[in-house]
Motif scaffolding. Sequence first.
Motif, PDB file in Angstrom:
ATOM      1  N   ASN A 276      20.424   4.659 -45.984  1.00 48.80           N
ATOM      2  CA  ASN A 276      20.720   4.014 -44.704  1.00 48.80           C
ATOM      3  C   ASN A 276      20.420   2.517 -44.755  1.00 48.80           C
ATOM      4  O   ASN A 276      21.207   1.695 -44.267  1.00 48.80           O
ATOM      5  CB  ASN A 276      19.898   4.680 -43.604  1.00 48.80           C
ATOM      6  N   THR A 331      19.384  13.083 -35.558  1.00 47.02           N
ATOM      7  CA  THR A 331      19.337  11.639 -35.726  1.00 47.02           C
ATOM      8  C   THR A 331      20.745  11.062 -35.685  1.00 47.02           C
ATOM      9  O   THR A 331      21.739  11.785 -35.720  1.00 47.02           O
ATOM     10  CB  THR A 331      18.692  11.244 -37.070  1.00 47.02           C
ATOM     11  N   MET A 337      22.037   2.205 -37.738  1.00 44.45           N
ATOM     12  CA  MET A 337      20.909   1.370 -37.331  1.00 44.45           C
ATOM     13  C   MET A 337      19.912   1.250 -38.474  1.00 44.45           C
ATOM     14  O   MET A 337      19.476   2.265 -39.033  1.00 44.45           O
ATOM     15  CB  MET A 337      20.233   1.977 -36.094  1.00 44.45           C
ATOM     16  N   GLN A 340      15.919   3.084 -39.450  1.00 48.61           N
ATOM     17  CA  GLN A 340      15.936   4.350 -38.718  1.00 48.61           C
ATOM     18  C   GLN A 340      15.081   5.387 -39.425  1.00 48.61           C
ATOM     19  O   GLN A 340      15.041   5.455 -40.646  1.00 48.61           O
ATOM     20  CB  GLN A 340      17.376   4.846 -38.608  1.00 48.61           C
TER      21      GLN A 340
END
Length: 423
Positions: A276, A331, A337, A340
């Motif tokens: 991520n 999630t 984002m 996270q």
Amino acid sequence: MLQDLLRTIPWFTYLDAAQISSMAASMAQRHLAAGDILFHHGEESYDCFIIVEGSVEVLIYVNGAEHRLEVYNAGDIVGEMALIDRSPRSASVRAITDSHLVVITEVEFKTLIGSNPEVAMRVLRNSTTRVRNTNQRMIGDLERKNNELLRAYQQLKAAQGDLIRLSRIEQELAVARQIQESFLPRQLPQLRGWEIGAYSRGAQAVGGDFYDCIELSDGRIGLVVADACGKGVTAALFVALSRSLLRAASQAPWIFQSGEILDAESILTGALWLVNDYICREHGDNNMFVTLFYAVLDPKNGDLAYVNAGHNPPLLLDAQCENLYELPEATLPIGIMANQNFPPQRTRIEPGYRLVLFSDGITEAMNPDGQPFGDERFHEVLYEDGHLSAKNLVSIVIAQVDSYAAGAPQADDMTLMIIAREA
């Protein structure tokens, strides 16, 4: 002397004299004449090589045609991915010029990366950069071929000509499909008391779905089903990038930290945070994201730790094929984002139970009237045929979806994975 030679290679900068002397005493060397093969595609060998002199090329063969993927020169490391994930070679390597290489075994590789954290990071950066560069070249080629294919179809509608050129473009798209299919597991794990079946099909020449089975420490298995937003070439880039990052991040602690066994939650949160963070930081401007279900299964007892990052809730079918239980999402998807957190959840696959992972291409498959297959039909197939083996159940579901679609063009990719525990 080999010791003096090793001191001139940047990868060995952090080793002390004793370590270099020890490695030089056991290290083999390879000398290739121009045109010699270093290793073949599909070969099961787990050494990597550092090029001292010369240059080599990475090749794949599709329908008898040779395609060059990359060229490596002096100072580059070659073949380390097979050493890390112990998979057969994914391509062939051939010398372009007379070349001199040193052979790095698994033991020597661990000594090398253990000499300094910067060396381990350099290996990760080196592998990630290669994957990214190869993916970017592949996507650039796909975009160019797609544009050529579109122009060719327009010419065919107007003049029904240029069939040879169209055939060539389709052949190159077949190469693209083969490259993307190579990202799927070549073989599904064979676990005592378990069976895994899986299927994936793109709505276009290349797709945005993928599944994976990642071998982890202590006999555990990582199970992944994911769906990149968008379709076609753009989604294919994120499929390749996300799958490669997730696999590398999941296996890196085991490979680089002297075989340390991490708990399932640490593997999940660490790997997903890295993927991520990278996508948000490096590709945030592209507004791309990936929905993903990632679970770590312990086949010894059926324990399942998982994170559902915005993906379709997986289904757990009981042993009597009478009840389905959803594993809810928790999630946001990957890439939405930065910073996270990905809190894991836990469940257990009891004897006789089946875990069903799928993308929305299954339930949203459209018939010629524009009506979706839907959750209800999907559940009915699982209730009726859930007693079958995982592989047969996958085949039945896909056959039912295809029968319902009746040849109608589909807008979404289709992926299904079923994990069955013996009763």
